[in-house]
Design a protein around this motif. Structure first.
Motif, PDB file in Angstrom:
ATOM      1  N   MET A 101       0.837  -1.186   0.000  1.00 18.18           N
ATOM      2  CA  MET A 101       0.000   0.000   0.000  1.00 18.18           C
ATOM      3  C   MET A 101       0.880   1.246   0.000  1.00 18.18           C
ATOM      4  SD  MET A 101      -3.144  -0.525   2.532  1.00 18.18           S
ATOM      5  CE  MET A 101      -3.464  -2.185   3.024  1.00 18.18           C
ATOM      6  N   ASN A 102       0.394   2.248  -0.626  1.00 22.80           N
ATOM      7  CA  ASN A 102       1.094   3.511  -0.705  1.00 22.80           C
ATOM      8  C   ASN A 102       0.926   4.263   0.614  1.00 22.80           C
ATOM      9  OD1 ASN A 102       1.157   6.464  -1.106  1.00 22.80           O
ATOM     10  ND2 ASN A 102       1.708   5.898  -3.191  1.00 22.80           N
ATOM     11  N   THR A 103       2.040   4.601   1.253  1.00 29.50           N
ATOM     12  CA  THR A 103       1.959   5.247   2.568  1.00 29.50           C
ATOM     13  C   THR A 103       1.342   6.646   2.484  1.00 29.50           C
ATOM     14  OG1 THR A 103       4.285   5.896   2.365  1.00 29.50           O
ATOM     15  CG2 THR A 103       3.805   3.930   3.664  1.00 29.50           C
ATOM     16  N   GLU A 104       1.560   7.370   1.376  1.00 30.24           N
ATOM     17  CA  GLU A 104       0.953   8.704   1.240  1.00 30.24           C
ATOM     18  C   GLU A 104      -0.572   8.592   1.157  1.00 30.24           C
ATOM     19  OE1 GLU A 104       2.388  11.616   1.763  1.00 30.24           O
ATOM     20  OE2 GLU A 104       4.133  10.372   2.208  1.00 30.24           O
ATOM     21  N   PHE A 105      -1.051   7.610   0.400  1.00 27.84           N
ATOM     22  CA  PHE A 105      -2.496   7.378   0.326  1.00 27.84           C
ATOM     23  C   PHE A 105      -3.041   7.068   1.720  1.00 27.84           C
ATOM     24  CE2 PHE A 105      -5.888   4.230   0.317  1.00 27.84           C
ATOM     25  CZ  PHE A 105      -6.866   4.871  -0.421  1.00 27.84           C
ATOM     26  N   LEU A 106      -2.351   6.180   2.443  1.00 24.72           N
ATOM     27  CA  LEU A 106      -2.814   5.800   3.782  1.00 24.72           C
ATOM     28  C   LEU A 106      -2.774   6.962   4.760  1.00 24.72           C
ATOM     29  CD1 LEU A 106      -1.439   2.223   4.486  1.00 24.72           C
ATOM     30  CD2 LEU A 106      -3.808   2.954   4.289  1.00 24.72           C
ATOM     31  N   ARG A 107      -1.760   7.797   4.671  1.00 24.66           N
ATOM     32  CA  ARG A 107      -1.685   8.954   5.578  1.00 24.66           C
ATOM     33  C   ARG A 107      -2.837   9.924   5.326  1.00 24.66           C
ATOM     34  NH1 ARG A 107       4.579   9.015   4.846  1.00 24.66           N
ATOM     35  NH2 ARG A 107       5.155   7.632   6.553  1.00 24.66           N
ATOM     36  N   ALA A 108      -3.165  10.147   4.058  1.00 21.53           N
ATOM     37  CA  ALA A 108      -4.311  11.011   3.732  1.00 21.53           C
ATOM     38  C   ALA A 108      -5.603  10.373   4.245  1.00 21.53           C
ATOM     39  CB  ALA A 108      -4.376  11.240   2.222  1.00 21.53           C
ATOM     40  N   PHE A 109      -5.720   9.071   4.072  1.00 18.38           N
ATOM     41  CA  PHE A 109      -6.881   8.338   4.573  1.00 18.38           C
ATOM     42  C   PHE A 109      -6.960   8.478   6.101  1.00 18.38           C
ATOM     43  CE2 PHE A 109      -9.084   4.552   6.053  1.00 18.38           C
ATOM     44  CZ  PHE A 109     -10.166   4.463   5.192  1.00 18.38           C
ATOM     45  N   ALA A 110      -5.822   8.339   6.779  1.00 18.59           N
ATOM     46  CA  ALA A 110      -5.767   8.446   8.246  1.00 18.59           C
ATOM     47  C   ALA A 110      -6.178   9.840   8.710  1.00 18.59           C
ATOM     48  CB  ALA A 110      -4.367   8.109   8.748  1.00 18.59           C
ATOM     49  N   ARG A 111      -5.740  10.869   8.003  1.00 19.79           N
ATOM     50  CA  ARG A 111      -6.133  12.238   8.374  1.00 19.79           C
ATOM     51  C   ARG A 111      -7.652  12.412   8.272  1.00 19.79           C
ATOM     52  NH1 ARG A 111      -1.250  13.340   5.730  1.00 19.79           N
ATOM     53  NH2 ARG A 111      -2.303  13.729   3.739  1.00 19.79           N
ATOM     54  N   ARG A 112      -8.243  11.854   7.215  1.00 17.44           N
ATOM     55  CA  ARG A 112      -9.694  11.954   7.047  1.00 17.44           C
ATOM     56  C   ARG A 112     -10.422  11.207   8.162  1.00 17.44           C
ATOM     57  NH1 ARG A 112     -13.479   8.930   4.640  1.00 17.44           N
ATOM     58  NH2 ARG A 112     -12.029   7.626   3.494  1.00 17.44           N
ATOM     59  N   ILE A 113      -9.941  10.005   8.493  1.00 15.60           N
ATOM     60  CA  ILE A 113     -10.583   9.217   9.558  1.00 15.60           C
ATOM     61  C   ILE A 113     -10.437   9.933  10.906  1.00 15.60           C
ATOM     62  CG2 ILE A 113     -10.506   7.028  10.838  1.00 15.60           C
ATOM     63  CD1 ILE A 113     -11.763   6.915   7.955  1.00 15.60           C
ATOM     64  N   ALA A 114      -9.290  10.558  11.135  1.00 15.99           N
ATOM     65  CA  ALA A 114      -9.082  11.295  12.389  1.00 15.99           C
ATOM     66  C   ALA A 114     -10.084  12.437  12.520  1.00 15.99           C
ATOM     67  CB  ALA A 114      -7.655  11.823  12.452  1.00 15.99           C
ATOM     68  N   THR A 115     -10.455  13.036  11.400  1.00 16.39           N
ATOM     69  CA  THR A 115     -11.442  14.119  11.408  1.00 16.39           C
ATOM     70  C   THR A 115     -12.853  13.579  11.587  1.00 16.39           C
ATOM     71  OG1 THR A 115     -10.044  15.461   9.977  1.00 16.39           O
ATOM     72  CG2 THR A 115     -12.381  16.050  10.073  1.00 16.39           C
ATOM     73  N   GLU A 116     -13.178  12.520  10.837  1.00 15.49           N
ATOM     74  CA  GLU A 116     -14.534  11.962  10.863  1.00 15.49           C
ATOM     75  C   GLU A 116     -14.791  11.052  12.064  1.00 15.49           C
ATOM     76  OE1 GLU A 116     -15.104  10.065   7.088  1.00 15.49           O
ATOM     77  OE2 GLU A 116     -14.875  11.952   5.985  1.00 15.49           O
ATOM     78  N   ARG A 117     -13.726  10.456  12.611  1.00 14.45           N
ATOM     79  CA  ARG A 117     -13.768   9.574  13.788  1.00 14.45           C
ATOM     80  C   ARG A 117     -14.561   8.292  13.560  1.00 14.45           C
ATOM     81  NH1 ARG A 117     -10.586   9.817  17.440  1.00 14.45           N
ATOM     82  NH2 ARG A 117     -12.005   9.375  19.101  1.00 14.45           N
ATOM     83  N   ARG A 118     -14.762   7.878  12.287  1.00 17.12           N
ATOM     84  CA  ARG A 118     -15.455   6.624  12.018  1.00 17.12           C
ATOM     85  C   ARG A 118     -14.975   6.025  10.707  1.00 17.12           C
ATOM     86  NH1 ARG A 118     -21.211   6.592  10.192  1.00 17.12           N
ATOM     87  NH2 ARG A 118     -20.990   7.432   8.117  1.00 17.12           N
ATOM     88  N   ILE A 119     -15.117   4.715  10.601  1.00 16.62           N
ATOM     89  CA  ILE A 119     -14.762   3.984   9.389  1.00 16.62           C
ATOM     90  C   ILE A 119     -16.005   3.225   8.935  1.00 16.62           C
ATOM     91  CG2 ILE A 119     -13.278   2.229   8.351  1.00 16.62           C
ATOM     92  CD1 ILE A 119     -11.241   2.806  10.571  1.00 16.62           C
ATOM     93  N   THR A 120     -16.406   3.472   7.702  1.00 14.89           N
ATOM     94  CA  THR A 120     -17.602   2.857   7.137  1.00 14.89           C
ATOM     95  C   THR A 120     -17.217   1.729   6.175  1.00 14.89           C
ATOM     96  OG1 THR A 120     -17.654   4.315   5.215  1.00 14.89           O
ATOM     97  CG2 THR A 120     -18.756   5.107   7.231  1.00 14.89           C
ATOM     98  N   PRO A 121     -18.165   0.896   5.793  1.00 15.88           N
ATOM     99  CA  PRO A 121     -17.881  -0.113   4.769  1.00 15.88           C
ATOM    100  C   PRO A 121     -17.371   0.504   3.462  1.00 15.88           C
ATOM    101  CG  PRO A 121     -19.905  -0.673   5.906  1.00 15.88           C
ATOM    102  CD  PRO A 121     -19.509   0.704   6.374  1.00 15.88           C
TER     103      PRO A 121
END
Length: 158
Positions: free
Chosen positions: A1-21
């Motif tokens: 997996m691309n770490t830059e993609f994952l870091r951007a994903f992590a920032r979004r999850i940190a803001t939204e505080r949830r992970i959906t299907p």
């Protein structure tokens, strides 16, 4: 997996505080199409950060998280099929412990999955997975089958 993609994903999850299907589907799509090099421990570290940031997550996330972490830590690191003392140290330093046992359900499930998946596992990780962290402080390195036999002999129901 691309770490830059994952870091951007992590920032979004940190803001939204949830992970959906839908979030998990996005991760699976990225994982299936990404064919570049990656640093397994950096990816694993980011996955742990995503898991910690999500106050609410779906079952699909837990399944993805555990599968991806096992792929990285058991099969992606060398020697293959082994959770070494170094990997155990790395992981145990990053997960929250409560009385010698992983505090979150996803972390407990991850530890159990790693112990079951590996051909050989650091006994401290196995002991922590099953709530016997104190008993394994000076335990010798043992194959998983022997480690699980020792833990199962205690009468612990998993």
């Amino acid at each position: 997996m691309n770490t830059e993609f994952l870091r951007a994903f992590a920032r979004r999850i940190a803001t939204e505080r949830r992970i959906t299907p839908a979030d998990v589907a996005q991760l699976r799509e990225h994982e299936a199409t990404y064919d570049g090099e990656f640093d397994g421990l950096s990816v694993a570290d980011t996955l742990l950060a995503i898991d910690a940031a999500a106050a609410d997550s779906c079952e699909a996330w837990r399944s993805f998280f555990i599968d991806a972490m096992a792929d990285i830590l058991v099969w992606g690191e060398r020697p293959t099929g082994v959770v070494s003392a170094a990997i155990a140290d790395w992981l145990l330093a990053r997960i929250k412990l409560d009385g010698g046992r992983a505090a979150s359900a996803s972390h407990r499930a991850l530890l159990v999955a790693l112990v079951r998946e590996a051909h050989d596992c650091d006994p401290r990780l196995a002991a922590t997975a099953f709530g016997y962290e104190a008993a394994a402080q000076n335990a010798p390195r043992a194959p998983v089958a022997r480690t699980l036999g020792w833990l199962d002999a205690s009468g612990l129901t998993i």
